[in-house]
Write an enzyme that holds these catalytic residues in place. Sequence first.
Site, PDB file in Angstrom:
ATOM      1  CE  LYS A 106      60.792 134.258  99.215  1.00  0.00           C
ATOM      2  NZ  LYS A 106      61.564 133.673  98.078  1.00  0.00           N
ATOM      3  CE1 TYR A 164      57.388 131.312 100.655  1.00  0.00           C
ATOM      4  CE2 TYR A 164      55.540 132.738 101.253  1.00  0.00           C
ATOM      5  CZ  TYR A 164      56.542 132.385 100.365  1.00  0.00           C
ATOM      6  OH  TYR A 164      56.704 133.082  99.194  1.00  0.00           O
ATOM      7  CB  THR A 178      56.540 136.883  99.289  1.00  0.00           C
ATOM      8  OG1 THR A 178      55.166 136.988  99.636  1.00  0.00           O
ATOM      9  CG2 THR A 178      57.324 136.535 100.554  1.00  0.00           C
ATOM     10  CG  ASP A 179      52.332 140.385  99.245  1.00  0.00           C
ATOM     11  OD1 ASP A 179      52.549 139.181  99.507  1.00  0.00           O
ATOM     12  OD2 ASP A 179      51.252 140.784  98.765  1.00  0.00           O
ATOM     13  CD  GLU A 180      52.505 135.018 102.207  1.00  0.00           C
ATOM     14  OE1 GLU A 180      52.958 134.395 103.177  1.00  0.00           O
ATOM     15  OE2 GLU A 180      51.775 134.514 101.350  1.00  0.00           O
TER      16      GLU A 180
END
Length: 337
Positions: free
Chosen positions: A157, A153, A126-128
């Site tokens: 990741k 979260y 994810t870009d997060e």
Amino acid sequence: MADRFNNIIVTGGAGFIGSNFVHWVLDNQPGTRVTVLDALTYAGNRENVADCDPERMTFVHGDICDADLVGRLFADADACVHFAAESHNDNSIADPTPFLRTNVEGTFTLLQAARDHGVRFHHISTDEVYGDLALDDPARFTEETPYRPSSPYSSTKAASDMLVRAWHRTYGVPATISNCSNNYGPYQHIEKFIPRQITNILCGARPKLYGDGLNVRDWIHTEDHSSAVWAILTEGRLGETYLIGADGERNNIDVLRAILAAMGCGPDDFDWVRDRPGHDRRYAIDSAKLRRELGWQPKHTDFAEGLADTIAWYAANEDWWRPAKEATEAKYRAQGQ
Ligand code: NAD
Ligand code: DAU
């Protein structure tokens, strides 16, 4: 090149994006069979792949942390595309425990099997992991942006990405990573922003907006995510990370008002609710590397059209989402959201 893989394991293939990828492969790659490995958590739904040809798709109900099962499946596969995860930020804030297990230990278990069996591994991230950007920052995330995850979260990741990089460098696991922005489209769990608001309106309840509504997400249709993953799996350079995005930056209040307008409601027919703790302000992806190296382009570039199709899908598929609605909203009510 395109039919190089005979049997691909797709973890999380009963979830939103994983099931889209399974359909994408079966529709576009006639020589490839798929083995879905999915634990069918609250977010997984066997229905999402129920229409797949059983000659080409095998469904295995199991956990990515089960090393024996994973080892048996990898012995018979030549690639794994790893979507399975606990994927929702609000849940990770309420209870991070399953995020550590599935996202970190689960990825570790798969990497060990990839190492043992020489299986090509593509990790969906994810870009997060890059944290957030200010609203007035001209920058976008690139593959060189330092990791700065904010939530339980996104930190799990980020940890899983680090494991993939280490297993590639130290053990030579033939791996790639992609970090994608916010997906939308049919079959997305109704805990997520867009389907939550659509199904609230369909139920006669008011949509819920966090904070000041100005947080920006970079929306991409899930079919464009799937085509990008296939390009990276088949043509990407081993050991590399590719960012996936479709230049879809929009703030939440604009997206919500687009949904309200498309569904015949007024622009203020929603409730302001408690903000998410640690809420990331803005995500924005620069996908130049993916486009330049692999020639990938998104097809769903008209957001209004994609949103209208998504609204129509939820309106026509109440049987699919209704069983989860009350429990999902009860969880949000308990959090003041
Ligand atoms: P989802 O929550 O809809 O689906 C997750 C799937 O994984 C479910 O089918 C669930 O049953 C399965 N699963 C969970 N734990 C498991 C376990 N221990 N063993 C086996 N299966 C398990 O998620 P999604 O939105 O489709 O996201 C898929 C992947 O894409 C995730 O890795 C996520 O981090 C990443 N991602 C999502 C987005 C997005 O906008 N949704 C954007 C970028 C990246
Ligand atoms: O950026 C990629 C990420 O996108 C993925 O890694 C995650 O798996 C996926 O869930 C998504 O994370 P977000 O937290 O951005 O998505 P979510 O749909 O939960 O929220 C989108 C935005 O909408 C966010 O700013 C919070 C806000 N929001 C969300 C809900 C559920 C609201 O204002 N109201 C809501 O009811």
